[in-house]
Scaffold this motif. Structure first.
Motif, PDB file in Angstrom:
ATOM      1  N   ARG A  36       0.849  -1.186   0.000  1.00  0.00           N
ATOM      2  CA  ARG A  36       0.000   0.000   0.000  1.00  0.00           C
ATOM      3  C   ARG A  36       0.882   1.233   0.000  1.00  0.00           C
ATOM      4  O   ARG A  36       2.015   1.215   0.491  1.00  0.00           O
ATOM      5  CB  ARG A  36      -0.983  -0.001   1.162  1.00  0.00           C
ATOM      6  N   VAL A  37       0.345   2.282  -0.546  1.00  0.00           N
ATOM      7  CA  VAL A  37       1.049   3.561  -0.631  1.00  0.00           C
ATOM      8  C   VAL A  37       0.433   4.480   0.420  1.00  0.00           C
ATOM      9  O   VAL A  37      -0.778   4.668   0.448  1.00  0.00           O
ATOM     10  CB  VAL A  37       0.903   4.185  -2.037  1.00  0.00           C
ATOM     11  N   GLN A  38       1.278   4.990   1.285  1.00  0.00           N
ATOM     12  CA  GLN A  38       0.828   5.905   2.336  1.00  0.00           C
ATOM     13  C   GLN A  38       1.702   7.152   2.297  1.00  0.00           C
ATOM     14  O   GLN A  38       2.893   7.062   2.574  1.00  0.00           O
ATOM     15  CB  GLN A  38       0.916   5.240   3.700  1.00  0.00           C
ATOM     16  N   GLU A  39       1.084   8.254   1.919  1.00  0.00           N
ATOM     17  CA  GLU A  39       1.770   9.544   1.805  1.00  0.00           C
ATOM     18  C   GLU A  39       3.035   9.391   0.960  1.00  0.00           C
ATOM     19  O   GLU A  39       2.948   9.149  -0.226  1.00  0.00           O
ATOM     20  CB  GLU A  39       2.039  10.132   3.178  1.00  0.00           C
ATOM     21  N   SER A  40       4.199   9.463   1.542  1.00  0.00           N
ATOM     22  CA  SER A  40       5.440   9.399   0.766  1.00  0.00           C
ATOM     23  C   SER A  40       6.183   8.073   0.939  1.00  0.00           C
ATOM     24  O   SER A  40       7.370   7.995   0.643  1.00  0.00           O
ATOM     25  CB  SER A  40       6.355  10.558   1.162  1.00  0.00           C
ATOM     26  N   LYS A  41       5.500   7.027   1.396  1.00  0.00           N
ATOM     27  CA  LYS A  41       6.184   5.744   1.562  1.00  0.00           C
ATOM     28  C   LYS A  41       5.340   4.606   0.984  1.00  0.00           C
ATOM     29  O   LYS A  41       4.129   4.709   0.839  1.00  0.00           O
ATOM     30  CB  LYS A  41       6.513   5.465   3.022  1.00  0.00           C
ATOM     31  N   ILE A  42       6.028   3.536   0.650  1.00  0.00           N
ATOM     32  CA  ILE A  42       5.383   2.317   0.164  1.00  0.00           C
ATOM     33  C   ILE A  42       5.621   1.243   1.212  1.00  0.00           C
ATOM     34  O   ILE A  42       6.763   0.992   1.605  1.00  0.00           O
ATOM     35  CB  ILE A  42       5.971   1.885  -1.191  1.00  0.00           C
ATOM     36  N   GLU A  43       4.551   0.625   1.656  1.00  0.00           N
ATOM     37  CA  GLU A  43       4.644  -0.407   2.695  1.00  0.00           C
ATOM     38  C   GLU A  43       4.366  -1.770   2.058  1.00  0.00           C
ATOM     39  O   GLU A  43       3.270  -2.018   1.556  1.00  0.00           O
ATOM     40  CB  GLU A  43       3.624  -0.118   3.790  1.00  0.00           C
ATOM     41  N   ILE A  44       5.381  -2.653   2.062  1.00  0.00           N
ATOM     42  CA  ILE A  44       5.211  -4.018   1.568  1.00  0.00           C
ATOM     43  C   ILE A  44       4.516  -4.797   2.680  1.00  0.00           C
ATOM     44  O   ILE A  44       5.032  -4.907   3.792  1.00  0.00           O
ATOM     45  CB  ILE A  44       6.565  -4.684   1.221  1.00  0.00           C
ATOM     46  N   LEU A  45       3.345  -5.335   2.381  1.00  0.00           N
ATOM     47  CA  LEU A  45       2.552  -6.032   3.387  1.00  0.00           C
ATOM     48  C   LEU A  45       2.779  -7.536   3.378  1.00  0.00           C
ATOM     49  O   LEU A  45       2.773  -8.171   4.428  1.00  0.00           O
ATOM     50  CB  LEU A  45       1.065  -5.758   3.152  1.00  0.00           C
ATOM     51  N   HIS A  46       2.967  -8.084   2.168  1.00  0.00           N
ATOM     52  CA  HIS A  46       3.024  -9.538   2.073  1.00  0.00           C
ATOM     53  C   HIS A  46       3.582  -9.928   0.714  1.00  0.00           C
ATOM     54  O   HIS A  46       3.295  -9.266  -0.287  1.00  0.00           O
ATOM     55  CB  HIS A  46       1.605 -10.094   2.232  1.00  0.00           C
ATOM     56  N   ILE A  47       4.377 -10.974   0.672  1.00  0.00           N
ATOM     57  CA  ILE A  47       4.812 -11.578  -0.585  1.00  0.00           C
ATOM     58  C   ILE A  47       4.319 -13.007  -0.538  1.00  0.00           C
ATOM     59  O   ILE A  47       4.654 -13.757   0.379  1.00  0.00           O
ATOM     60  CB  ILE A  47       6.342 -11.511  -0.755  1.00  0.00           C
ATOM     61  N   ARG A  48       3.484 -13.370  -1.502  1.00  0.00           N
ATOM     62  CA  ARG A  48       2.776 -14.657  -1.437  1.00  0.00           C
ATOM     63  C   ARG A  48       3.010 -15.481  -2.699  1.00  0.00           C
ATOM     64  O   ARG A  48       2.918 -14.958  -3.809  1.00  0.00           O
ATOM     65  CB  ARG A  48       1.290 -14.402  -1.252  1.00  0.00           C
TER      66      ARG A  48
END
Length: 59
Positions: A36-48
């Motif tokens: 997900r993209v939040q403001e100025s960062k990208i958060e990797i949640l899961h690699i499946r």
């Protein structure tokens, strides 16, 4: 894949049940990257691995 997500975070389709999350397929290997993209960062949640059963709400 991570470099592509970093350069174009809106390029992957949104997950139907969770529109704030995107899912990108890794071309050479059978994996999907959920992020997900939040403001100025990208958060990797899961690699499946795509051979696994789809995630449920409890996963």
């Amino acid at each position: 894949m991570i470099a592509r997500i970093a350069s174009a975070p809106a390029s992957a389709p949104r997950v139907t049940q969770r529109p704030d999350i995107r899912s990108a397929a890794v071309v050479r290997y059978p994996f999907r990257v959920f992020y997900r993209v939040q403001e100025s960062k990208i958060e990797i949640l899961h690699i499946r691995h795509t051979a696994r059963a789809p995630m449920q709400q409890s996963d």
